[in-house]
Design a protein around this motif. Sequence first.
Motif, mmCIF file in Angstrom:
data_model
loop_
_atom_site.group_PDB
_atom_site.id
_atom_site.type_symbol
_atom_site.label_atom_id
_atom_site.label_comp_id
_atom_site.label_asym_id
_atom_site.label_seq_id
_atom_site.Cartn_x
_atom_site.Cartn_y
_atom_site.Cartn_z
ATOM 1 N N LYS A 10 1.446 -12.379 -8.415
ATOM 2 C CA LYS A 10 0.062 -12.211 -7.942
ATOM 3 C C LYS A 10 -0.557 -13.552 -7.599
ATOM 4 O O LYS A 10 -1.212 -13.709 -6.556
ATOM 5 N N ASN A 158 -7.176 -5.023 -7.578
ATOM 6 C CA ASN A 158 -5.965 -4.715 -8.324
ATOM 7 C C ASN A 158 -6.014 -3.245 -8.756
ATOM 8 O O ASN A 158 -6.753 -2.868 -9.660
ATOM 9 N N PHE A 161 -1.632 0.821 -10.792
ATOM 10 C CA PHE A 161 -0.927 2.055 -10.449
ATOM 11 C C PHE A 161 -0.263 2.724 -11.645
ATOM 12 O O PHE A 161 -0.358 3.940 -11.821
ATOM 13 N N ASP A 207 7.719 6.455 -5.898
ATOM 14 C CA ASP A 207 7.216 5.844 -4.664
ATOM 15 C C ASP A 207 6.354 6.813 -3.875
ATOM 16 O O ASP A 207 5.354 6.414 -3.259
ATOM 17 N N LYS A 210 3.041 6.978 -5.526
ATOM 18 C CA LYS A 210 2.310 5.744 -5.225
ATOM 19 C C LYS A 210 1.701 5.808 -3.830
ATOM 20 O O LYS A 210 0.545 5.417 -3.630
ATOM 21 N N VAL A 214 -2.248 5.383 -3.865
ATOM 22 C CA VAL A 214 -2.721 4.141 -3.237
ATOM 23 C C VAL A 214 -3.348 4.457 -1.886
ATOM 24 O O VAL A 214 -4.349 3.832 -1.499
ATOM 25 N N GLU A 232 -1.628 -3.202 1.305
ATOM 26 C CA GLU A 232 -1.370 -3.438 -0.120
ATOM 27 C C GLU A 232 -0.052 -4.158 -0.350
ATOM 28 O O GLU A 232 0.863 -4.098 0.470
ATOM 29 N N THR A 234 2.771 -4.282 -3.454
ATOM 30 C CA THR A 234 3.181 -3.667 -4.713
ATOM 31 C C THR A 234 3.845 -4.719 -5.598
ATOM 32 O O THR A 234 4.774 -5.400 -5.169
ATOM 33 N N ALA A 243 6.918 0.195 -9.905
ATOM 34 C CA ALA A 243 5.613 -0.369 -9.576
ATOM 35 C C ALA A 243 4.743 -0.488 -10.819
ATOM 36 O O ALA A 243 4.608 0.464 -11.586
ATOM 37 N N TYR A 245 1.487 -2.578 -10.563
ATOM 38 C CA TYR A 245 0.180 -2.459 -9.926
ATOM 39 C C TYR A 245 0.273 -2.832 -8.461
ATOM 40 O O TYR A 245 1.309 -3.331 -7.995
ATOM 41 N N CYS A 246 -0.788 -2.549 -7.729
ATOM 42 C CA CYS A 246 -0.830 -2.818 -6.292
ATOM 43 C C CYS A 246 -2.082 -3.627 -5.976
ATOM 44 O O CYS A 246 -3.176 -3.290 -6.454
ATOM 45 N N VAL A 248 -4.644 -4.253 -3.378
ATOM 46 C CA VAL A 248 -5.132 -3.588 -2.169
ATOM 47 C C VAL A 248 -6.150 -4.500 -1.491
ATOM 48 O O VAL A 248 -7.106 -4.952 -2.120
#
Length: 263
Positions: A10, A158, A161, A207, A210, A214, A232, A234, A243, A245-246, A248
């Motif tokens: 991140k 953040n 997910f 997926d 997600k 998302v 986003e 992942t 996953a 978190y994502c 965005v």
Amino acid sequence: YVDREQAYVKHIFLERYLEALFHKIGSSYNEIVYVDGFAGPWLSADENFEDTSFGIALSALRKAKASLKARARDVKMTALLVEKSSDAHAKLATLQPRFPDITIKTYNKDFRAIVGHLAADIPREAFAFFLIDPKGWRIPLEQLRPLLSRPNSEVVFNFMFEFINRAASMSMQVTIQGLDELMPHSEWRARLQLAEERAGQYGLSMDDRKDVLVGAFGDSLKQIGDYAYVAEITILRPLKDRALYCLVYGSRHETGISVFRDC
């Protein structure tokens, strides 16, 4: 970053994106404002907070300011840092002497409670970047409209997910209400149910779930912030192809989405 490698991923993205963004934006705007809604610091192993999001942002602001000044552009750089924990906020209060070239204002408040105050503290003509990186996921997105709908701004949110996906399988009303508030105007439950029906007996993959959740959140963010582009990244668990978190991203400018993809 031992045992928190996901934070390293991140932070590498934030470092690359913010440095590129602040340099580009500084050619057109006389003030740039970075807003961190859940600043921490949490689990920092560096006395200069270089392994925190706000530390990375302050460094990016400083680098951009110096570079722009060399091109005869004196851009004011401001950071608004919000942290509810008194202990963590006390650490934020030590930052200003370390960054005399950046205007730093800290708030020992719950970010959700002072959205209007923050919006008023951002000069009308400034460009603002919002980082919303909560420890949990119960964020009523409509409450953030005064910030998200502000012209001349971008956001990275953040989306937790793994926790949200687990909550989306629960039937407790308080949990459903929280998800409705996080993803308003998106019909996320109906979209998830339809996807499950289409998947048949084998069910949805992680997926696929997600993509639905998302996507629903991205649509909500796009509507409330009136963003032209939402994308986003992942972030996986360090040792699993799963996953966690994502991140965005919302922007109104095609240059923003181009730089985002590059980073």
